[in-house]
Design a protein around this motif. Structure first.
Motif, short mmCIF file in Angstrom:
data_model
loop_
_atom_site.label_atom_id
_atom_site.label_comp_id
_atom_site.label_asym_id
_atom_site.label_seq_id
_atom_site.Cartn_x
_atom_site.Cartn_y
_atom_site.Cartn_z
N SER A 25 0.81 -1.22 0.00
CA SER A 25 0.00 0.00 0.00
C SER A 25 0.84 1.27 0.00
CB SER A 25 -0.91 0.01 1.24
OG SER A 25 -0.11 -0.03 2.42
N PRO A 33 2.40 3.10 -8.43
CA PRO A 33 1.30 2.21 -8.08
C PRO A 33 1.76 1.17 -7.06
CG PRO A 33 1.49 2.45 -10.46
CD PRO A 33 2.71 3.07 -9.87
N ASP A 35 -3.61 -0.59 -5.57
CA ASP A 35 -4.03 0.14 -6.77
C ASP A 35 -4.34 -0.81 -7.92
OD1 ASP A 35 -3.63 2.63 -5.59
OD2 ASP A 35 -1.53 2.71 -6.22
N GLU A 36 -3.49 -1.80 -8.14
CA GLU A 36 -3.58 -2.63 -9.34
C GLU A 36 -4.31 -3.95 -9.14
OE1 GLU A 36 -0.46 -3.22 -11.96
OE2 GLU A 36 -0.19 -1.08 -12.35
N GLY A 76 -8.92 -3.24 -8.20
CA GLY A 76 -7.66 -2.72 -8.73
C GLY A 76 -7.70 -2.56 -10.23
N PHE A 132 -3.20 1.30 -13.85
CA PHE A 132 -3.02 2.45 -12.97
C PHE A 132 -1.63 3.06 -13.18
CE2 PHE A 132 -2.42 4.79 -9.04
CZ PHE A 132 -3.70 5.27 -8.77
N LYS A 147 -5.28 9.44 -7.54
CA LYS A 147 -6.15 8.27 -7.49
C LYS A 147 -7.61 8.66 -7.33
CE LYS A 147 -6.41 3.90 -4.89
NZ LYS A 147 -5.72 3.15 -3.81
N PHE A 154 -10.31 1.62 -9.37
CA PHE A 154 -9.38 2.73 -9.21
C PHE A 154 -8.92 3.26 -10.56
CE2 PHE A 154 -8.22 0.39 -5.12
CZ PHE A 154 -9.12 1.12 -4.37
N ASN A 161 -6.84 7.15 -12.44
CA ASN A 161 -6.02 8.36 -12.20
C ASN A 161 -6.75 9.60 -12.70
OD1 ASN A 161 -3.90 6.00 -13.01
ND2 ASN A 161 -3.04 7.31 -11.43
#
Length: 670
Positions: free
Chosen positions: A137, A435, A439-440, A465, A469, A504, A515, A517
């Motif tokens: 994270s 990332p 996120d992914e 995710g 990203f 994000k 998620f 950008n």
């Protein structure tokens, strides 16, 4: 016989509950070392003078030693004496003393620490050069970031980007925790204590000269922390029990060479609420270890080389909910070269590799793929020119990572001495936040325990995710001014403007969110820290921080929550007042009054709190301290839950932080 008595004491210790076991262990340590009372005592705890504080050398800004007042960055130093006199038992709690940092405690175990707002994944934290954030994270597990607190020499905190030297994720700040050289901890000490909230704690540290040019120390500590409370006053389901041990060895085999070896091991248990939040679930178990080796070679007055390698591994498991097992290796090389009296070049490179295993269904929080190996390769160069009373620093970090490929993070700093008692500086820099696994790769397995989650049908796996990203980015503009009188006062002012892109966002998808950008915006603000020494035994340190965040969805975003949640999730204003007094030769009195603005998006009201510590030293070997935290309220919230697509109307904060009072006894000998 003494040996028989000690063995019987340990057997009794194991038969008791956790808090009583810690108290019994402390008693055994005291009894078993009673014969060592005699010996030369270490220096007393007299505060550094204002002139000494101004002359402190820092290494975080330029990766070489330079006076604090001439560092071209918004840097603040917590000395070991500051930490000791605060009474803080955790690193995160000590960081409350730093102007401009936002430190919020969510329960008995966890803190959130941010610099200049936004999320906690934009802050690089190092302990003796070892990065301690998790690639899961890009945040720090503050519940397990621990050491023997008196071994901390100083904490250098840079507010603002540090990516030119430290790379990705040093977006809004760098925290560099530096522990003492082993030669500075010769002798032994025992610390025991307990009270309200800090139920029981015991620690032992012993250091010695091992051979010619070789010093070493070992330590062990354990603690039990009580649960926080709910708004109603009932106990929350948290608390913490943990033990940790470690060592450090410093060896100077030759005049120009220095070697450092260190390591730590910890194991703990954290009571945790079930997913519904109203009953106790299975405990979270945390285990981890690290090893670090560093070699430095001063080839000449103009050339210094250092090589550092470390390994870090940990395992965190919350049954039925989440599991992470991670192994990380890191290698860094640096060369500092002086090219004349006014020109210094620093360059180097590094590699970091990390591998994790996170399990899968029936765990509720899973990752796809369940295991992943990530690598980052980096090069950096920084050139410094001294031009009369000014110093220009130009540099950049070049990184290649497994997520987004190649990133460049340049920076320019200019510092200018305005006579003998003033210094100003300005900088422009770019930084990125890479990332991470959340996120992914994060997904939710919709088990029966979370069937009430909007859009989550039991038995389904919902991916949140986004494999596409991209890095979050910032271009930061900073300016600072320092003024001082070496005997009376110092003033440190910093202002900033940050432009963020590709932040994000959480975009609506079927059945939950994904998620992306698609958020952008700016933040503005500044920090002011003053130190005033009106008399020899009294120091007053007021501070103030202002943070204004303005975010907006980018084109194509359908996210109505992230912008207001972020703007209302960091306090706009913070203020503090620290007063340290040596009331008499054997007495210290320290107070810290702090104000924190409310968090509208989390329904957390503003609060003012007071910490006090009174210490008495009947001899140079013995200290007794009474510590009180959050003395103005029985309990108050510091963080809550923001609205989201899956939970648009969250309840007000349930967990609140209580008033805490405890007693510490420290005994030292050589």
């Amino acid at each position: 016989m003494p040996g028989v008595q000690q063995s019987e004491g340990l057997r009794r210790c194991r038969r008791r509950g956790p808090a009583r076991r810690l108290r019994a262990l402390a008693a055994v340590l005291l009894l078993s070392t009673g014969a060592a009372w005699a010996g030369e005592a270490p220096p007393d705890f007299a505060d550094l003078s204002l002139e000494q504080l101004l002359a402190i050398e820092v290494t975080s800004v330029s990766k070489h030693a330079e006076p604090l007042q001439q560092a071209s960055a918004a840097i603040f130093v917590l000395t070991g004496e500051d930490i000791h006199r605060s009474g803080a038992h955790t690193i995160a709690a000590a960081l409350r003393l730093v102007p401009g940092l936002q430190v919020r405690r969510s329960n008995a175990q966890n803190y959130t620490v941010t610099s200049r707002g936004l999320s906690a994944d934009k802050l690089e934290v190092l302990l003796d050069g070892r990065s301690v954030y998790t690639p899961l994270s890009s945040t720090v597990s503050w519940d397990v970031l621990d050491t023997y607190m008196p071994d901390i020499e100083r904490i250098e905190v840079i507010r603002g980007p540090g990516a030119t030297l430290y790379g990705a994720n040093a977006v809004n700040g760098v925290i560099n925790i530096v522990t003492r050289h082993a030669r500075d901890t010769v002798g032994a000490e025992v610390m025991v204590g307990g009270g309200k909230e800090e139920a029981a704690h015991a620690a032992f540290r012993s250091g010695s000269k091992i051979g010619e040019g070789v010093y070493g120390r070992i330590y062990a500590k354990a603690f039990e922390r009580d649960s926080t409370v709910q708004r109603t006053g009932a106990d929350s389901i948290d608390g913490q029990r943990q033990g940790q041990a470690g060592f450090r060895t410093d060896w100077t085999p030759a005049k120009a060479h220095a070697l450092t070896f260190s390591g730590d091991y910890y194991k703990g248990t954290e009571p945790t609420a079930a997913l519904g939040g109203t009953s106790r679930g299975d405990d979270t178990d945390v285990t981890g270890a690290n090893l670090l080796a560093r070699w430095s070679w001063t080839a000449s007055a103009a050339s210094e080389v250092s090589v550092q390698a470390y390994y870090d591994g940990y395992h965190r498991v919350l049954p039925a909910v989440f599991e992470e097992r991670r192994r990380t290796g890191d290698l860094q090389v640096q060369h500092r070269l002086r090219l004349g009296d006014s020109h210094t070049l620093i360059y180097g490179g590094g590699w970091r590799g990390t591998h994790d295993s996170t399990g899968g269904p029936p765990l509720a929080i899973i990752f796809s793929p369940a295991s992943r190996t990530l690598q980052t390769w980096s090069l950096f160069a920084q050139d410094q020119w001294r031009l009369g009373d000014a110093e220009l620093t130009v540099g950049s970090k070049f990184e290649h990572n497994s997520y987004t490929g190649f990133d460049v993070q340049p920076g320019v700093r200019l510092g200018w001495a305005l006579g003998q008692s003033a210094f100003t500086w300005a900088s422009v820099s770019r930084a990125v936040r890479l990332p991470h696994r959340i996120d992914e790769d994060i997904a939710i397995f919709c088990s029966s325990a979370i069937s009430g989650l909007i859009g989550c049908t039991t038995g389904d796996t919902v991916r949140i995710g986004n494999s596409q990203f991209q890095s979050e980015k910032v271009v930061a503009y900073e300016w600072g001014l320092r003024l001082w009188n070496r005997e009376l006062f110092s003033v440190d002012l910093a202002a900033f403007h940050n432009d963020y892109t590709d932040l994000k966002s959480s975009e609506a998808t079927t059945p939950l969110v994904s998620f992306d950008n698609k958020m952008e915006g700016q933040s503005n603000g500044g920090e002011l820290a003053l130190t005033w020494a009106p008399m020899r035994r009294l120091t007053v340190r007021p501070s103030y921080g202002l943070l204004l965040i303005d975010l907006r969805p980018a084109n194509g975003s359908t996210d109505p929550f992230t912008a207001p949640n972020t703007e209302g999730g960091s306090p706009q204003q913070t203020a503090g007042l620290r007063v340290s007094a040596n009331a008499a030769a054997a007495w210290d009195v320290d107070g810290f009054l702090r104000y924190v603005d409310g968090l509208p998006s989390q329904r957390v009201p503003a609060y003012t709190e007071l910490n006090l510590r009174v210490a008495w030293r009947p001899s140079r070997r013995l200290e007794l301290a009474l510590v009180g935290l959050n003395l103005l309220d029985a309990h108050h919230p510091e963080t809550g839950t923001s609205p989201s697509a899956t939970n648009p109307n969250p309840k007000p904060p349930a967990t609140e932080i209580q008033r805490a009072i405890w007693l510490d006894l420290t005994w030292r000998w050589q």
